[in-house]
Design a protein around this motif. Structure first.
Motif, PDB file in Angstrom:
ATOM      1  N   SER A  87       0.802  -1.228   0.000  1.00  0.00           N
ATOM      2  CA  SER A  87       0.000   0.000   0.000  1.00  0.00           C
ATOM      3  C   SER A  87       0.832   1.274   0.000  1.00  0.00           C
ATOM      4  CB  SER A  87      -0.924   0.014   1.224  1.00  0.00           C
ATOM      5  OG  SER A  87      -0.155  -0.061   2.417  1.00  0.00           O
ATOM      6  N   THR A  88       2.128   1.167   0.202  1.00  0.00           N
ATOM      7  CA  THR A  88       2.954   2.363   0.237  1.00  0.00           C
ATOM      8  C   THR A  88       4.401   2.007  -0.046  1.00  0.00           C
ATOM      9  OG1 THR A  88       3.541   4.316   1.546  1.00  0.00           O
ATOM     10  CG2 THR A  88       3.471   2.223   2.701  1.00  0.00           C
ATOM     11  N   ALA A  89       5.147   2.989  -0.480  1.00  0.00           N
ATOM     12  CA  ALA A  89       6.594   2.839  -0.689  1.00  0.00           C
ATOM     13  C   ALA A  89       7.263   4.146  -0.301  1.00  0.00           C
ATOM     14  CB  ALA A  89       6.885   2.482  -2.142  1.00  0.00           C
ATOM     15  N   ARG A  90       8.336   4.033   0.477  1.00  0.00           N
ATOM     16  CA  ARG A  90       9.089   5.214   0.895  1.00  0.00           C
ATOM     17  C   ARG A  90      10.543   5.071   0.467  1.00  0.00           C
ATOM     18  NH1 ARG A  90       7.293   8.729   5.985  1.00  0.00           N
ATOM     19  NH2 ARG A  90       5.060   8.761   5.563  1.00  0.00           N
ATOM     20  N   LEU A  91      11.108   6.198   0.069  1.00  0.00           N
ATOM     21  CA  LEU A  91      12.490   6.230  -0.396  1.00  0.00           C
ATOM     22  C   LEU A  91      13.170   7.453   0.210  1.00  0.00           C
ATOM     23  CD1 LEU A  91      14.671   5.036  -2.348  1.00  0.00           C
ATOM     24  CD2 LEU A  91      13.777   6.612  -4.071  1.00  0.00           C
ATOM     25  N   LEU A  93       7.052  10.178  -6.772  1.00  0.00           N
ATOM     26  CA  LEU A  93       7.255  10.090  -5.335  1.00  0.00           C
ATOM     27  C   LEU A  93       7.299  11.510  -4.788  1.00  0.00           C
ATOM     28  CD1 LEU A  93       8.218   7.218  -6.275  1.00  0.00           C
ATOM     29  CD2 LEU A  93       9.739   7.241  -4.295  1.00  0.00           C
ATOM     30  N   LEU A  94       6.440  11.771  -3.810  1.00  0.00           N
ATOM     31  CA  LEU A  94       6.296  13.116  -3.260  1.00  0.00           C
ATOM     32  C   LEU A  94       7.156  13.286  -2.010  1.00  0.00           C
ATOM     33  CD1 LEU A  94       2.398  13.387  -3.489  1.00  0.00           C
ATOM     34  CD2 LEU A  94       4.092  13.845  -5.269  1.00  0.00           C
ATOM     35  N   TRP A  95       7.635  14.489  -1.814  1.00  0.00           N
ATOM     36  CA  TRP A  95       8.417  14.829  -0.628  1.00  0.00           C
ATOM     37  C   TRP A  95       7.492  14.847   0.581  1.00  0.00           C
ATOM     38  CZ3 TRP A  95      10.482  20.497   0.153  1.00  0.00           C
ATOM     39  CH2 TRP A  95      11.226  20.558   1.336  1.00  0.00           C
ATOM     40  N   VAL A  96       7.770  13.976   1.569  1.00  0.00           N
ATOM     41  CA  VAL A  96       6.891  13.874   2.733  1.00  0.00           C
ATOM     42  C   VAL A  96       7.564  14.247   4.044  1.00  0.00           C
ATOM     43  CG1 VAL A  96       5.347  12.179   1.686  1.00  0.00           C
ATOM     44  CG2 VAL A  96       7.350  11.391   2.963  1.00  0.00           C
ATOM     45  N   GLU A 121      12.941  12.507   2.312  1.00  0.00           N
ATOM     46  CA  GLU A 121      12.150  11.279   2.247  1.00  0.00           C
ATOM     47  C   GLU A 121      10.973  11.487   1.289  1.00  0.00           C
ATOM     48  OE1 GLU A 121      11.242   8.111   5.569  1.00  0.00           O
ATOM     49  OE2 GLU A 121       9.911   9.831   5.802  1.00  0.00           O
ATOM     50  N   PHE A 122      10.850  10.567   0.335  1.00  0.00           N
ATOM     51  CA  PHE A 122       9.786  10.615  -0.651  1.00  0.00           C
ATOM     52  C   PHE A 122       8.851   9.415  -0.441  1.00  0.00           C
ATOM     53  CE2 PHE A 122      13.508  12.626  -2.531  1.00  0.00           C
ATOM     54  CZ  PHE A 122      12.999  13.796  -3.076  1.00  0.00           C
ATOM     55  N   GLU A 123       7.605   9.608  -0.838  1.00  0.00           N
ATOM     56  CA  GLU A 123       6.629   8.516  -0.733  1.00  0.00           C
ATOM     57  C   GLU A 123       5.821   8.433  -2.014  1.00  0.00           C
ATOM     58  OE1 GLU A 123       4.233   7.410   2.939  1.00  0.00           O
ATOM     59  OE2 GLU A 123       2.694   8.339   1.682  1.00  0.00           O
TER      60      GLU A 123
END
Length: 234
Positions: free
Chosen positions: A59-63, A96-99, A132-134
């Protein structure tokens, strides 16, 4: 009758003309030097990260990336927003958005993570940041291969998104996607055992995502703005 100019008069006139040219050139040089040293608008430079941290669920991915931003000019540059895109992938790969802006590369419970906010890169200086991007709605579900990734920014002195960097994200190095940890982004060869682990783990995620998308079996997917997105129109 107009009197003829004497040799002395001609020499004096030439001397005045030469002095005027020299003065004008000196003035232009002074103005140009002042502009170059104090008023010139530079550009942002950054370099390919040697490592990254990631966690991937159905459901999600973070980088998380370690970035160094260098301002080549004397005027400060305001960075309003950052985003990661996949220029060579289908449109289904959402950006991927900056979170958040964590305090270090290695994730942990005691870290100081800040919500995304604009920042300033002073003239002729460099900043080291961890960004951190999501991927919203699990738009990034990687395979065990290399990806071309583009880092873009919105800056105060330009409209729209500006490309900062295109680099290779080596997703094949992700051998335990369910654990938020750091991986090497250098072009190194994995062992056969690590490659099998990476392939199996990412295949399991893809199958889990397929099960979640089946009727009656899906998970609730929150809006990306619910997890600290900047709210800017993208």
């Amino acid at each position: 009758m107009v009197p003829l100019m004497t040799a002395a008069d001609q020499a004096a006139s030439s001397s005045l003309t030469g002095a005027g040219v020299v003065s004008a050139c000196a003035l232009l040089f002074t103005v140009a030097s002042f502009w170059w040293l104090n008023a010139r608008q530079g550009r942002l430079k950054t370099w390919e990260p040697h490592a990254f941290a990631t966690i991937i669920h159905s459901s999600t991915a973070r980088l998380r990336l370690p970035l160094v931003l260098h301002n080549t000019g004397p005027k400060p540059i305001v960075v309003q927003d950052l985003i990661l895109t996949f220029p060579d992938e289908p449109a289904s790969h959402l950006p991927l958005l900056w979170v958040s802006s964590p305090s270090r590369l290695q994730p942990g419970p005691d870290e100081d993570a800040k919500l995304p906010a604009g920042f300033v890169v002073p003239g002729r200086e460099a900043l080291q940041l961890f960004i951190e991007f999501e991927a919203p709605f699990s738009g990034f579900m990687p395979e065990a291969r290399d990806y071309t990734v583009q880092l873009q920014a919105r800056v105060g002195h330009h409209k729209g998104w500006r490309r900062l960097l295109t680099f290779t994200l080596r997703a094949a190095n992700i051998i335990d996607p369910s654990r938020y940890t750091v991986y090497n982004n250098a072009p190194v060869e994995l062992t056969k055992e690590d490659q099998k682990r990476a392939d199996a783990a990412l295949l399991e995620l893809l199958e889990e995502k397929g099960d979640d998308s089946a009727p009656g079996g899906g998970r609730h997917r929150n809006s990306p703005h619910d997890d600290g997105d900047t709210g800017a129109s993208r």
